[in-house]
Motif scaffolding. Structure first.
Motif, PDB file in Angstrom:
ATOM      1  N   ASP A 474      35.692  43.524  37.585  1.00  0.00           N
ATOM      2  CA  ASP A 474      36.814  43.037  38.507  1.00  0.00           C
ATOM      3  C   ASP A 474      37.431  43.657  38.091  1.00  0.00           C
ATOM      4  O   ASP A 474      37.971  44.076  36.677  1.00  0.00           O
ATOM      5  CB  ASP A 474      36.688  41.505  37.826  1.00  0.00           C
ATOM      6  CG  ASP A 474      37.371  40.868  39.617  1.00  0.00           C
ATOM      7  OD1 ASP A 474      37.775  41.693  40.666  1.00  0.00           O
ATOM      8  OD2 ASP A 474      37.138  39.664  39.158  1.00  0.00           O
ATOM      9  N   ASP A 475      38.993  43.937  38.838  1.00  0.00           N
ATOM     10  CA  ASP A 475      39.687  44.240  39.134  1.00  0.00           C
ATOM     11  C   ASP A 475      39.377  45.738  38.503  1.00  0.00           C
ATOM     12  O   ASP A 475      40.733  46.357  37.404  1.00  0.00           O
ATOM     13  CB  ASP A 475      40.792  43.854  37.887  1.00  0.00           C
ATOM     14  CG  ASP A 475      40.371  41.725  38.675  1.00  0.00           C
ATOM     15  OD1 ASP A 475      40.369  41.974  40.138  1.00  0.00           O
ATOM     16  OD2 ASP A 475      41.496  41.004  38.171  1.00  0.00           O
ATOM     17  N   ARG A 498      41.903  45.784  43.677  1.00  0.00           N
ATOM     18  CA  ARG A 498      42.705  45.903  45.885  1.00  0.00           C
ATOM     19  C   ARG A 498      43.504  46.768  45.219  1.00  0.00           C
ATOM     20  O   ARG A 498      44.111  47.478  46.709  1.00  0.00           O
ATOM     21  CB  ARG A 498      42.859  44.467  45.858  1.00  0.00           C
ATOM     22  CG  ARG A 498      43.250  43.057  45.392  1.00  0.00           C
ATOM     23  CD  ARG A 498      43.327  41.912  46.154  1.00  0.00           C
ATOM     24  NE  ARG A 498      44.412  41.208  45.723  1.00  0.00           N
ATOM     25  CZ  ARG A 498      44.269  40.455  44.972  1.00  0.00           C
ATOM     26  NH1 ARG A 498      42.998  40.440  43.728  1.00  0.00           N
ATOM     27  NH2 ARG A 498      44.999  39.459  44.672  1.00  0.00           N
ATOM     28  N   GLU A 531      37.342  45.758  46.916  1.00  0.00           N
ATOM     29  CA  GLU A 531      38.205  44.071  47.692  1.00  0.00           C
ATOM     30  C   GLU A 531      39.247  45.018  47.992  1.00  0.00           C
ATOM     31  O   GLU A 531      39.940  45.700  48.205  1.00  0.00           O
ATOM     32  CB  GLU A 531      38.469  43.337  46.014  1.00  0.00           C
ATOM     33  CG  GLU A 531      39.597  43.910  44.791  1.00  0.00           C
ATOM     34  CD  GLU A 531      39.582  42.991  43.779  1.00  0.00           C
ATOM     35  OE1 GLU A 531      39.035  42.489  44.072  1.00  0.00           O
ATOM     36  OE2 GLU A 531      40.205  43.044  42.814  1.00  0.00           O
TER      37      GLU A 531
HETATM   38 CA    CA Z   1      39.661  41.123  41.408  1.00  0.00          CA
END
Ligand code: CA
Ligand code: C2E
Ligand code: CA
Length: 592
Positions: A474-475, A498, A531
């Motif tokens: 993630d991220d 994002r 995202e």
């Molecule tokens: Ca994320």
């Protein structure tokens, strides 16, 4: 006390009586001892303060004063050795008074024999030893041997009484080790305990090193519990003295510790409260030093802060929040929202991310950014995360039972959860209980979680993928890892953070980074998810770069499960949001 040699001080104003006692003692063969004799009350006080004797034998009559007066005075001075009182004739009332005042024994002069005296001395000393052990247990922390909260409060009370009388300042320092929970979670409690002992040792060494003349020498360190310590400065000349002690502590603590072959770096955060400015009582000073310590934590840790009045308001808010948060689980105030992930080529829903919300009793919906950090700090994150996993799995099962196509649900893992020893066990239990297949659950972990504790992390990751779970980083892009490094982990996809997506059309650097991430990920056979997609332009760009899946407000915000059901239903009837927006979004943008 030397095991063999018992040091006795006799306080008696009558020399003849001294001679009698001396002879009785010398007949007591089993009692190796030294005997000193003092004839006056005033001299006795000075001797008692030196704390050099194992037992005091005191005549009840001491001129104007009595042996009881002396006993009371000695107790006030902190003398802890036993007192045996001698009297001319037996009298029940004095006997009772002596006992109440804490005398070890009460002997009538004419009736004393050598064995009786010996026995009395032995018993007094033995009883005192037992008392000392109990005293130690009651006032000292068993792990570190430092004074505990009770003793600290007692000494602080004494210090404040003196400060009031002699009109000087005192200070209380509240010390907390930064990220100690993480150390415990990573290395286990045994090592955590050992580290605390070492910390206590270093703190004590600071006290020993400072000669008592310097004004900024700490007078007492105590362990309140956990990784919290307090420091008492009986007398300070100005508030800078307290800061000097705080700095010295921080320096001492930040030298790496070697525990069980691990080199461990720690820092501490310290709050300072000054008497009388920040409080005039034990409780208020401790509370305010604690509030200041929290402030130090918020200031990036490894520093100290003086107490300021506004801090209590913040601490109060935090405490209320913490209490509310603790109850929120029982009261079932948490909710999961779901946000769809869309296949960028077909527009189909390929998954959904479960995102937690807190329906606060005051009304509003609290976003995770406002309570996850606190939950992590307090350890509440573990039961909370378990609830998230269970709820997401149960929901996935419910959707399938309603006849929807199986759509995997992604759950965000906190690093603490991931570092738990039996995490994979818990996870398989939850999967089993909910009745879904591991294929229907995707775990999102951040780069830093993976990198934190690599050896065990890799092992757990492999265990998870062997169970059939898919893992997503993630991220991605916000951490420090290179993509190729991440290939040593069994991951399935990466999610571009994002922050890159946001400026994909306005900032050429971010666009370049996003492009590089996508092509590198593809060369490593990893799927790429973007995202935070909010606009048609962003979508078009990602589409051109060959991104695989997208997620964002352009398609749908996170939704309650009921709303999500409707999206799934619409899609089954050929009315999918993805396809619709995909067409609209791309159409609005000139394809270069
Ligand atoms: Ca994320
Ligand atoms: P995240 O994993 O990066 O989650 C995506 C966040 O982006 C979510 O915020 C989501 O609502 C938001 N988002 C989605 N689409 C858009 C968009 O188009 N534009 C913008 N600006 N934002 C968008 P949310 O729900 O507030 O969650 C924030 C973070 O809290 C999550 O970031 C995640 O790190 C954490 N979190 C959420 N739920 C959980 C959970 O159950 N457990 C744990 N440990 N962390 C969670
Ligand atoms: Ca996420």
């Amino acid at each position: 006390m030397n095991d063999n040699l018992i040091k006795i001080l006799l306080i008696d104003d009558d020399e003849d009586d001294y001679v009698v006692t001396r002879d009785l003692l010398s007949e007591a063969r089993g009692l190796k001892h030294t005997l000193h004799w003092i004839s006056s009350y005033d001299q006795a006080i000075g001797k008692i303060c030196e704390n050099k004797y194992d037992v005091y034998i005191v005549d009840y009559r001491l001129g104007e004063r009595t042996g009881l007066d002396l006993l009371n005075k000695a107790t006030c001075q902190g003398c802890r050795a036993p007192f045996i009182l001698l009297t001319g004739e037996g009298d029940h009332e004095t006997d009772l008074k002596a006992m109440k005042a804490g005398a070890a024994d009460y002997l009538v002069k004419g009736e004393i024999s050598s064995p009786l005296l010996e026995r009395s001395i032995r018993y007094a000393i033995e009883r005192k030893r037992t008392e000392e052990r109990i005293y130690h247990m009651a006032f000292y922390d068993s792990l570190t041997n430092l004074p505990n909260r009770v003793l600290f409060q007692d000494r602080l009370r004494l210090a404040l009484a003196n400060a009031e009388r002699y009109k000087h300042m005192s200070a209380v320092l509240f010390l907390d080790i930064d990220n100690f929970k993480r150390i415990n979670d990573t290395f286990g409690h045994l090592l955590g305990d050992r580290l605390l002992k070492e910390v206590a040792g270093r703190l004590s060494s600071i006290m020993r090193k400072c000669d008592s003349v310097t004004r900024d020498a700490p007078d007492l360190f105590a362990r309140l519990g956990g990784d919290e310590f307090t420091v008492l400065l009986n007398v300070i000349g100005d508030i800078q003295d307290a800061a000097r002690v705080a700095n010295r502590i921080n320096e001492t603590i930040s030298v790496p510790f070697n525990v069980d072959g691990y080199e461990i770096f720690i820092t501490s955060s310290i709050g300072i409260a000054i008497y009388p400015a920040d409080g005039e009582e034990v409780d208020s000073l401790l509370k305010n030093a604690d509030a200041a310590m929290y402030h130090a934590k918020e200031h990036g840790k490894n520093n100290y802060q003086y107490y300021k009045q506004y801090m209590n308001a913040a601490a109060f808010e935090r405490l209320t929040m913490e209490n509310d948060l603790r109850r929120a689980l029982e009261r079932k105030e948490f909710l999961l929202y779901y946000q769809p992930l869309i296949d960028i080529n077909t527009g189909a829903i390929t998954g959904m991310e479960a995102l937690i919300r807190w329906k606060h009793p005051d009304g509003g919906i609290v976003p995770p950014s406002e309570f996850i950090p606190l939950a992590e700090e307090t350890g509440l994150i573990l039961p909370l995360s378990e609830w998230v996993l269970k709820t997401a799995c149960d929901q996935s099962y419910a959707w399938q039972a309603e006849g929807h196509k199986p759509v995997p649900v992604s759950v965000n893992l906190s690093s603490q959860q991931f570092q738990q020893k039996d995490f994979t066990k818990t996870l398989s239990r939850i999967l089993r209980e909910s009745g879904i297949s591991p294929r229907d659950l995707i775990l999102e972990i951040t780069e830093s979680t993976v990198l934190q504790n690599t050896k065990t992390a890799i092992a757990s990751l492999h265990e998870l993928t062997e169970m059939g779970l898919l893992l997503v980083i993630d991220d991605f892009g916000t951490g420090y890892s290179s993509l190729s490094y991440l290939t040593s982990f069994p991951i399935h996809a990466i999610k571009i953070d994002r922050s890159f997506v946001k400026e994909i059309n306005t900032d050429s650097d971010n666009a370049a980074i996003a492009m590089a991430i996508i092509s590198m990920a593809h060369s490593l056979r990893l799927k790429v998810i973007a995202e935070g997609v909010e606009s048609g332009e962003q979508l078009a760009f990602l589409c051109r770069q060959g991104c695989d899946e997208v997620q964002g407000y352009l398609f749908s915000p996170p939704l309650p499960s009921g709303e999500m059901s409707k999206l799934l239903q619409a899609e089954a009837q050929g009315d999918g949001i993805g396809a619709l927006i995909l067409k609209k979004g791309i159409k609005n943008v000139k394809v270069v």
